[in-house]
Every structure is written in C-alpha cells, then in structure tokens.
Scaffold this motif. Structure first.
Motif, short mmCIF file in Angstrom:
data_model
loop_
_atom_site.label_atom_id
_atom_site.label_comp_id
_atom_site.label_asym_id
_atom_site.label_seq_id
_atom_site.Cartn_x
_atom_site.Cartn_y
_atom_site.Cartn_z
N GLU A 195 -33.39 -12.82 13.73
CA GLU A 195 -33.47 -13.81 14.80
C GLU A 195 -34.14 -15.06 14.25
N ASN A 196 -33.37 -16.14 14.18
CA ASN A 196 -33.87 -17.40 13.62
C ASN A 196 -34.50 -17.20 12.25
N GLY A 197 -33.85 -16.37 11.43
CA GLY A 197 -34.29 -16.14 10.06
C GLY A 197 -35.34 -15.07 9.88
N VAL A 198 -35.80 -14.47 10.95
CA VAL A 198 -36.83 -13.43 10.88
C VAL A 198 -36.18 -12.06 11.04
N GLY A 199 -36.44 -11.15 10.10
CA GLY A 199 -35.87 -9.83 10.17
C GLY A 199 -36.47 -9.01 11.30
N MET A 200 -35.64 -8.58 12.23
CA MET A 200 -36.10 -7.80 13.38
C MET A 200 -35.76 -6.31 13.25
N ILE A 201 -34.57 -6.03 12.71
CA ILE A 201 -34.10 -4.65 12.57
C ILE A 201 -33.51 -4.47 11.19
N GLY A 202 -33.85 -3.37 10.54
CA GLY A 202 -33.27 -3.02 9.26
C GLY A 202 -32.80 -1.58 9.29
N ILE A 203 -31.58 -1.35 8.81
CA ILE A 203 -31.02 0.01 8.74
C ILE A 203 -30.31 0.17 7.41
N VAL A 204 -30.65 1.24 6.71
CA VAL A 204 -29.94 1.62 5.49
C VAL A 204 -29.63 3.11 5.62
N TYR A 205 -28.34 3.44 5.64
CA TYR A 205 -27.92 4.81 5.88
C TYR A 205 -27.27 5.40 4.64
N ASP A 206 -27.94 6.39 4.04
CA ASP A 206 -27.38 7.17 2.94
C ASP A 206 -26.43 8.17 3.56
N VAL A 207 -25.15 7.85 3.50
CA VAL A 207 -24.13 8.60 4.23
C VAL A 207 -24.04 10.05 3.77
N VAL A 208 -24.05 10.27 2.47
CA VAL A 208 -23.84 11.62 1.94
C VAL A 208 -25.01 12.54 2.26
N LYS A 225 -19.88 8.84 9.62
CA LYS A 225 -19.01 9.99 9.86
C LYS A 225 -17.58 9.68 9.44
N ASN A 226 -17.11 8.48 9.76
CA ASN A 226 -15.75 8.08 9.37
C ASN A 226 -15.61 8.02 7.86
N ILE A 227 -16.65 7.55 7.17
CA ILE A 227 -16.60 7.47 5.71
C ILE A 227 -16.53 8.87 5.11
N ARG A 228 -17.34 9.80 5.62
CA ARG A 228 -17.31 11.17 5.07
C ARG A 228 -15.93 11.80 5.27
N GLN A 229 -15.28 11.48 6.37
CA GLN A 229 -13.95 12.04 6.62
C GLN A 229 -12.89 11.47 5.69
N SER A 230 -13.22 10.38 5.00
CA SER A 230 -12.26 9.74 4.08
C SER A 230 -12.30 10.36 2.69
N PHE A 231 -13.26 11.24 2.42
CA PHE A 231 -13.48 11.71 1.05
C PHE A 231 -12.28 12.43 0.44
N ASP A 232 -11.48 13.09 1.26
CA ASP A 232 -10.34 13.83 0.71
C ASP A 232 -9.04 13.03 0.81
N LYS A 233 -9.17 11.73 1.11
CA LYS A 233 -8.00 10.88 1.22
C LYS A 233 -7.89 9.94 0.02
N THR A 234 -6.70 9.46 -0.25
CA THR A 234 -6.49 8.51 -1.35
C THR A 234 -6.96 7.12 -0.94
N LEU A 235 -7.81 6.52 -1.76
CA LEU A 235 -8.34 5.20 -1.46
C LEU A 235 -7.39 4.10 -1.94
N ASP A 236 -7.37 3.02 -1.21
CA ASP A 236 -6.71 1.79 -1.66
C ASP A 236 -7.80 0.95 -2.30
N ILE A 237 -7.81 0.91 -3.63
CA ILE A 237 -8.89 0.24 -4.37
C ILE A 237 -8.39 -1.08 -4.94
N GLN A 238 -9.12 -2.14 -4.66
CA GLN A 238 -8.79 -3.47 -5.17
C GLN A 238 -10.01 -4.06 -5.86
N THR A 239 -9.80 -5.14 -6.59
CA THR A 239 -10.91 -5.84 -7.23
C THR A 239 -11.08 -7.21 -6.58
N LYS A 240 -12.32 -7.73 -6.69
CA LYS A 240 -12.61 -9.04 -6.12
C LYS A 240 -12.87 -10.04 -7.25
#
Length: 265
Positions: A109-122, A19-34
């Motif tokens: 947990e100790n290298g075993v995947g217990m929970i996975g979440i992938v959220y397509d925000v848009v 929800k916070n990301i969607r509210q950022s859509f009309d704002k100017t982003l601070d974009i940097q490179t890594k």
C-alpha cells in the motif's frame, strides 16, 4: 477489516494455485524461453498468474497488479494497493526437479509491504506475514530473528556472482565465502529469503532480481526484524531490478561494511 479479508483471500488463492500446480506434475509442460535459453517459462507459470489475477480482479477491481508473466498492469508507481506476483519463482527447478520452487505474493500500500506470502508448493509450507502481526510458517508463529556472526553463518547466494562477464566485483565475495561457515544455493529467491526468516540460513545474496522475486519475502523477513536492502545497503526499488542482501540483524551490517562496501553493484 479490509486488510484481514485481503490476507485471507490471498492465502486461500495461493493454496488453490498450489494444488493446481501439483496436479500438473504428471502432465507434459509447454516450456518456452524468455530473455535467454536459461530464462524459462511454462504454461503453468502463465496459468497460475492468470488464475490469481482473475481472483484479484473479481474481488478487488481497483487494485493494481504487477506480475512476472506480464498479465498485470503497466505500473509507473506503487500508489494505492499493488499486488506483486511471481506465479512460480524457480521455474528452472520446477521444470527439472519438480521441487525447490514457490508461489510468491507481496501486497503493498503506497509502497509499504502489508502482506507477504511465499508458498513452497511441494512441501506444503506457507510462509506468511501481515505487517505488525507477526510472521508464520503454516499455523506456527516464527520467532524474531537473532543476531549472527560471519564465522557461524550459512549464506545462501546466487552462483552467478562468480561470472566475470557480469561486470561485478565478484572477487569481493571470496573473503565472505571463506569466512562464513558455509554457503548454499537453492535457485529460488523467494524460498531463500524465507529460509532466512525461518533461521535455515543466515543471509542471502543475489544480483539483478525483479520486484516479484523479493516482494513477498521482504515483508516476511522484515516482520521478524531481518534487514532487506540491495548490496549497497539501500532500500529496494519495487519498480525495478536490483541486487539483494537479506540478513539477520547485525550480520547485515557486517556484510555491508566489511565485505561489500567497496563494490560496484
């Protein structure tokens, strides 16, 4: 039960972050490179990771955290409970398109995947899984994955495999691309992995991904019977970068044995 509470909290926090990301859509982003001019990070990536980490630390102060933007812990092992976070997987898409990106979280947990979440925000699509209890797209349980043949397969792949300066056996991919029904590239590993889980594509191939790119999606795919390895067919190392092959059962073996087994990945 502690894991049910973690599961509930994780989905709640991801929804709020989206929800916070969607509210950022009309704002100017601070974009940097890594690492290079195409490796982007924005203030929203950082704020999202910090928001999720604050929630984790508040409720689970003994848990460890690995985050793409570096606000988590320095990890040398996956002992205990570890959250692996990508606040925005597909930052380039986020910057240029405001779509085709996702929040990804894997809890191990100790290298075993217990929970996975992938959220397509848009699109407000939350793919989630709790080990042993099935995988879901929002509230709808997803069916187990069925086998597929190369001739009828849609394969998602990272287009950088065609670049010779990456010193990979990119020529080995040509027969695979030729024999498949079609190829796609979405620019976000997390979504491409859950597209395999949802049956939207049949396999996904990429190179040199980081654990936060695949940790969440791996739990979801494996819960449905899909196979997740590197391009050598080996188990992924969730502390280092690795190549990635995600595929329906049967198809994974075919891709490894008939197309990739002689490659230097």
């Amino acid at each position: 039960m502690i894991w049910e509470t973690i599961y509930s909290h994780a989905m709640e926090w991801v929804k709020e972050a989206g929800k916070n990301i969607r509210q950022s859509f009309d704002k100017t982003l601070d974009i940097q490179t890594k690492s290079n001019q195409n490796d982007l990070v924005t203030n929203i990536d950082k704020e999202t990771e910090q928001f999720i980490i604050r929630k984790i630390k508040e409720h689970y102060p003994n848990h460890k955290i690995m985050g793409e933007e570096g606000f988590g812990d320095e990890l040398v092992s996956l002992e205990g409970i570890v959250w692996i976070i990508d606040p925005i997987d597909g930052t380039m898409n986020f910057v240029h398109q405001q779509r085709n990106f996702a929040i990804s979280i894997g809890v191990y947990e100790n290298g075993v995947g217990m929970i996975g979440i992938v959220y397509d925000v848009v699109h407000d699509e939350m793919y989630h899984a709790f080990k042993g209890r099935g995988a879901y797209l929002n509230d709808k349980k997803m069916p187990k994955l069925e086998t597929a043949s190369i001739s009828e397969a849609i394969i998602a792949l990272n287009a950088t495999w065609v670049m010779p300066n990456h010193r990979i056996d990119h020529h080995l991919m040509i027969p695979l691309v030729r024999d498949a029904r079609g190829t796609r590239s979405y620019g976000t590993a997390a979504l491409e992995m859950v597209y395999v889980a949802a049956g939207r594509v049949d396999a996904y191939i990429s190179l040199r991904l980081s654990p936060w790119d695949f940790a969440g999606g791996a739990v979801i795919v494996e819960e449905l019977g899909g196979i997740v390895t590197n391009l050598r067919g080996e188990k992924l190392n969730y502390l280092n970068k690795d190549s990635l092959l995600v595929a329906k059962p049967g198809l994974h073996k075919t891709i490894i044995e008939e197309y990739l087994k002689n490659g230097e990945w």
